[in-house]
Design an enzyme around this catalytic site. Structure first.
Site, short mmCIF file in Angstrom:
data_model
loop_
_atom_site.label_atom_id
_atom_site.label_comp_id
_atom_site.label_asym_id
_atom_site.label_seq_id
_atom_site.Cartn_x
_atom_site.Cartn_y
_atom_site.Cartn_z
N GLY A 140 -42.12 -8.73 21.07
CA GLY A 140 -41.48 -7.56 20.76
C GLY A 140 -41.01 -6.26 19.70
O GLY A 140 -41.54 -5.86 19.67
N ILE A 141 -39.11 -6.27 19.57
CA ILE A 141 -39.20 -5.57 19.19
C ILE A 141 -39.50 -5.50 17.16
O ILE A 141 -39.90 -4.14 16.37
CB ILE A 141 -37.32 -5.08 18.89
CG1 ILE A 141 -36.49 -4.75 20.08
CG2 ILE A 141 -37.13 -4.44 17.61
CD1 ILE A 141 -35.77 -5.16 20.32
N GLY A 142 -39.68 -6.47 16.88
CA GLY A 142 -40.47 -7.16 15.76
C GLY A 142 -41.73 -6.91 15.79
O GLY A 142 -42.30 -5.97 14.86
N TYR A 198 -24.65 -15.84 21.44
CA TYR A 198 -25.04 -14.81 20.86
C TYR A 198 -24.62 -13.77 20.15
O TYR A 198 -24.64 -13.61 18.99
CB TYR A 198 -26.42 -14.64 22.15
CG TYR A 198 -27.17 -13.16 21.66
CD1 TYR A 198 -27.99 -13.49 21.10
CD2 TYR A 198 -26.95 -12.03 22.41
CE1 TYR A 198 -29.06 -12.44 21.02
CE2 TYR A 198 -27.64 -11.10 22.19
CZ TYR A 198 -28.92 -11.16 20.97
OH TYR A 198 -29.02 -10.12 20.85
N GLY A 211 -39.91 -12.16 12.81
CA GLY A 211 -39.85 -12.39 14.60
C GLY A 211 -40.73 -11.27 14.79
O GLY A 211 -40.27 -10.50 15.48
N ALA A 212 -42.18 -11.08 14.23
CA ALA A 212 -42.64 -10.06 14.17
C ALA A 212 -43.76 -10.09 15.20
O ALA A 212 -44.86 -9.53 15.27
CB ALA A 212 -43.36 -9.49 13.16
N ASN A 213 -44.30 -10.99 15.58
CA ASN A 213 -44.79 -11.27 16.94
C ASN A 213 -45.21 -11.23 18.45
O ASN A 213 -45.55 -10.84 18.59
CB ASN A 213 -45.50 -12.57 16.33
CG ASN A 213 -44.22 -14.20 16.77
OD1 ASN A 213 -43.27 -13.86 16.43
ND2 ASN A 213 -44.42 -14.45 19.04
N SER A 264 -26.62 -6.38 17.71
CA SER A 264 -26.53 -6.54 19.00
C SER A 264 -24.87 -6.52 19.64
O SER A 264 -24.17 -6.22 18.77
CB SER A 264 -27.03 -7.93 19.56
OG SER A 264 -26.73 -7.56 21.12
N1 LIG Z 1 -34.42 -7.14 23.40
C1 LIG Z 1 -33.05 -6.57 23.50
O1 LIG Z 1 -32.54 -6.02 24.64
C2 LIG Z 1 -31.82 -6.62 22.33
C3 LIG Z 1 -30.53 -6.22 22.61
C4 LIG Z 1 -29.63 -6.62 21.70
C5 LIG Z 1 -30.44 -6.92 20.44
N2 LIG Z 1 -31.85 -7.55 19.87
C6 LIG Z 1 -31.93 -7.77 18.90
O2 LIG Z 1 -33.87 -7.92 18.36
C7 LIG Z 1 -33.68 -8.69 17.52
C8 LIG Z 1 -35.93 -8.48 18.29
O3 LIG Z 1 -35.83 -10.05 19.83
P1 LIG Z 1 -37.14 -9.50 20.74
O4 LIG Z 1 -35.82 -8.30 22.36
O5 LIG Z 1 -37.72 -8.37 20.01
O6 LIG Z 1 -36.76 -10.53 21.15
P2 LIG Z 1 -38.49 -11.43 21.49
O7 LIG Z 1 -38.96 -10.37 21.95
O8 LIG Z 1 -37.21 -12.48 22.16
O9 LIG Z 1 -38.40 -11.84 19.90
C9 LIG Z 1 -38.03 -13.01 19.52
C10 LIG Z 1 -38.91 -13.26 17.67
O10 LIG Z 1 -38.01 -13.75 16.98
C11 LIG Z 1 -38.69 -15.54 16.82
N3 LIG Z 1 -38.37 -16.53 16.55
C12 LIG Z 1 -37.11 -17.05 17.45
N4 LIG Z 1 -36.89 -18.01 16.57
C13 LIG Z 1 -37.41 -17.96 15.69
C14 LIG Z 1 -37.44 -18.96 14.87
N5 LIG Z 1 -36.70 -20.29 14.76
N6 LIG Z 1 -38.00 -18.77 13.44
C15 LIG Z 1 -39.15 -17.53 13.36
N7 LIG Z 1 -38.92 -16.72 14.69
C16 LIG Z 1 -38.56 -16.95 15.47
C17 LIG Z 1 -39.69 -14.89 18.00
O11 LIG Z 1 -41.08 -16.18 18.45
P3 LIG Z 1 -41.39 -16.54 19.36
O12 LIG Z 1 -42.68 -15.35 19.53
O13 LIG Z 1 -42.82 -17.94 17.93
O14 LIG Z 1 -40.50 -17.44 20.08
C18 LIG Z 1 -39.55 -13.08 18.51
O15 LIG Z 1 -40.77 -13.16 17.38
C19 LIG Z 1 -33.30 -10.44 17.88
O16 LIG Z 1 -32.88 -10.18 16.67
C20 LIG Z 1 -32.37 -9.78 19.33
O17 LIG Z 1 -31.37 -10.67 18.61
C21 LIG Z 1 -32.18 -7.53 21.33
#
Ligand SMILES: NC(=O)c1ccc[n+]([C@@H]2O[C@H](COP(=O)([O-])OP(=O)(O)OC[C@H]3O[C@@H](n4cnc5c(N)ncnc54)[C@H](OP(=O)(O)O)[C@@H]3O)[C@@H](O)[C@H]2O)c1
Length: 328
Positions: A25-27, A175, A21-23, A150
Site C-alpha cells: 500500500g502507501i508504505g 480505528y 509497514g513498507a511492504n 486519517s
Molecule cells: N488506505 C486508506 O484509504 C487510508 C486512509 C487513511 C489512513 N490510512 C493509513 O495509511 C497507513 C498505511 O495503510 P495502507 O492503506 O497502505 O494499508 P495496507 O496496504 O494494509 O498497509 C499497512 C501496512 O502496515 C503493516 N502492518 C500492519 N500491522 C503491522 C504490525 N503489527 N507490525 C508491522 N507492520 C504492520 C502491514 O503489514 P502486513 O502486510 O504484514 O499486514 C502493511 O505493510 C495506515 O496507517 C493507515 O491507517 C490509509
C-alpha cells in the site's frame, strides 16, 4: 496552487529513512519513491517474506537503490525493542522516520501485550518505536518524524475509561481512537521537541482514501456494524496508493512542510488529490488530552522519552504550534 508531486522530491543521497509497514500500500509506494531518490531506505515490516518481496520489487525498479529490511512487529513491544536495538547496530543516525503501518480490524483482537490491536499497533507500537529511536533521530540535523493519521481520526474520542475497547467494539471506533491518538501524539511530540531546542520536527499527514489492503476488503464478519460496512464500500472515492503516498513524502521531505502541521489531499472531503496543509478536529488539538495520552502511553509501553540537553540549537521560527521552527 500548483500540485506537489514526487518529481519535487530532493536528492536524498546520504539520508537514512525508515518506513514502517513498507511492504504494501502507501508504505510501499512511500519507500519506493524514497529509495528511488537515493536514501538508504529501511523497510520496517513484520513478515520476512512480504518484506523481502517488497525489497525485490523496489530493487527491480531501481537497481541502484539501497534498501534494507528491518523486522518489526508493532503489535509486540518486545519486537519493537529488538528492532530499535537492531537499528542501532546498523546505523548511527536516522534522518526521517515514517510511522506508516496500520490496521483497521472488523473484530476486536489484542496485541502480544494485551492491548486492543488497533490502538496497540497504530499508536502504542509507533509511540514505543519513536521513543526508542529518538537518540538516532537527534543525531541527524533537521530530522523528521512523520506520523500517518486519517480523516477517521474524527471518529475518536480516546476512551480513557475503556482504552482497550472491551465494551461496544466497532471497527470505526477502534480505528478512530487509534488515528486520533496518532495526531495527538504528533502534535504533542512537536511541542516537546520545541522545548528541547532540537532541530527535529514531528509532522502528521493522511493519505485520503487510497486503494490498499487496509480498507478495501469486503467485511466477512456478521458482527461488522453498518458503519463498518459502509466504510468498506467507499472504493469509488479512492485514489491510488501512489497518490496516497504523496502526503507522507511531502511531510518527510518538502522544504515547505513545518513541524506541528498536518498534510493531506487537497480534493473533495480530503479524499483525493495532491498534498496541502489541512485541518484536524478540535479534539486533536486538546493539549490536556495529548498530555494524558502521552503519560498513559509511556506507562503502557514502558518507553519513557529521553529528551537530552539540546545539542543542535537553532533560532526558533514560527510553526503551527506557535513557537517552533520551520523544517529544512
Ligand atoms: N488506505 C486508506 O484509504 C487510508 C486512509 C487513511 C489512513 N490510512 C493509513 O495509511 C497507513 C498505511 O495503510 P495502507 O492503506 O497502505 O494499508 P495496507 O496496504 O494494509 O498497509 C499497512 C501496512 O502496515 C503493516 N502492518 C500492519 N500491522 C503491522 C504490525 N503489527 N507490525 C508491522 N507492520 C504492520 C502491514 O503489514 P502486513 O502486510 O504484514 O499486514 C502493511 O505493510 C495506515 O496507517 C493507515 O491507517 C490509509
Amino acid at each position: 496552487m500548483s500540485a506537489w508531486t514526487a518529481a519535487q522530491l530532493p536528492d536524498l543521497s546520504g539520508k537514512t529513512v525508515l518506513v514502517t509497514g513498507a511492504n504494501s500500500g502507501i508504505g510501499f509506494e512511500t519507500a519506493r519513491m524514497i529509495a528511488a531518490n537515493g536514501a538508504t531506505t529501511l523497510l520496517a515490516c513484520r513478515d520476512p517474506e512480504r518484506a523481502a518481496a517488497a525489497e525485490s520489487r523496489i530493487l527491480a525498479a531501481h537497481p541502484d537503490a539501497t534498501v534494507e529490511v528491518l523486522l518489526v512487529d508493532l503489535a509486540d513491544l518486545s519486537s519493537v525493542r529488538r528492532a530499535a536495538a537492531a537499528f542501532a547496530t546498523r546505523r548511527d543516525r536516522l534522518d526521517v522516520l515514517i510511522n506508516n503501518a496500520g490496521v483497521m480490524l472488523q473484530t476486536r483482537s489484542e496485541t502480544a501485550d494485551g492491548f486492543e490491536a488497533s490502538f496497540g499497533t497504530n499508536h502504542l507500537g509507533h509511540f514505543a518505536l519513536t521513543g526508542l529511536l529518538l537518540g538516532a533521530l537527534a543525531k541527524a540535523p533537521g530530522a523528521r518524524i512523520v506520523t500517518v493519521s486519517s480523516t477517521g481520526h474524527r471518529f475518536g474520542p480516546i476512551a480513557f475509561d475503556d482504552l482497550q475497547l472491551e465494551n461496544g467494539y466497532t471497527m470505526l471506533r477502534a480505528y478512530g481512537q487509534s488515528k486520533l491518538a496518532n495526531l495527538l501524539f504528533s502534535y504533542e511530540l512537536q511541542r516537546r521537541i520545541e522545548r528541547t531546542g532540537w532541530s527535529m520536527s514531528a509532522i502528521a499527514c493522511h493519505p485520503g482514501g487510497a486503494n490498499t489492503n487496509l480498507v478495501f476488503v469486503e467485511p466477512t464478519d456478521a458482527r461488522a456494524s453498518w458503519q463498518d460496512r459502509v466504510a468498506r464500500r467507499m472504493t469509488f472515492l479512492a485514489q491510488s496508493a501512489r497518490m496516497g503516498a504523496l502526503p507522507s513524502l511531502y511531510a518527510g521531505f518538502s522544504p515547505d512542510a513545518v513541524g506541528g502541521a498536518y498534510y493531506g489531499p487537497r480534493g473533495l472531503f480530503g479524499w483525493r488529490g495532491y498534498p496541502k496543509r489541512v485541518g484536524s478536529s478540535r479534539r486533536s488539538h486538546d493539549e490536556s488530552l495529548a498530555a494524558t495520552l502521552w503519560d498513559v502511553s509511556e506507562a503502557l509501553t514502558r518507553v519513557v522519552y529521553d529528551f537530552p540537553a539540546a545539542s543542535m540549537r537553532e533560532p526558533l521560527r514560527r510553526t503551527e504550534t506557535g513557537t517552533g521552527r520551520r523544517t529544512h
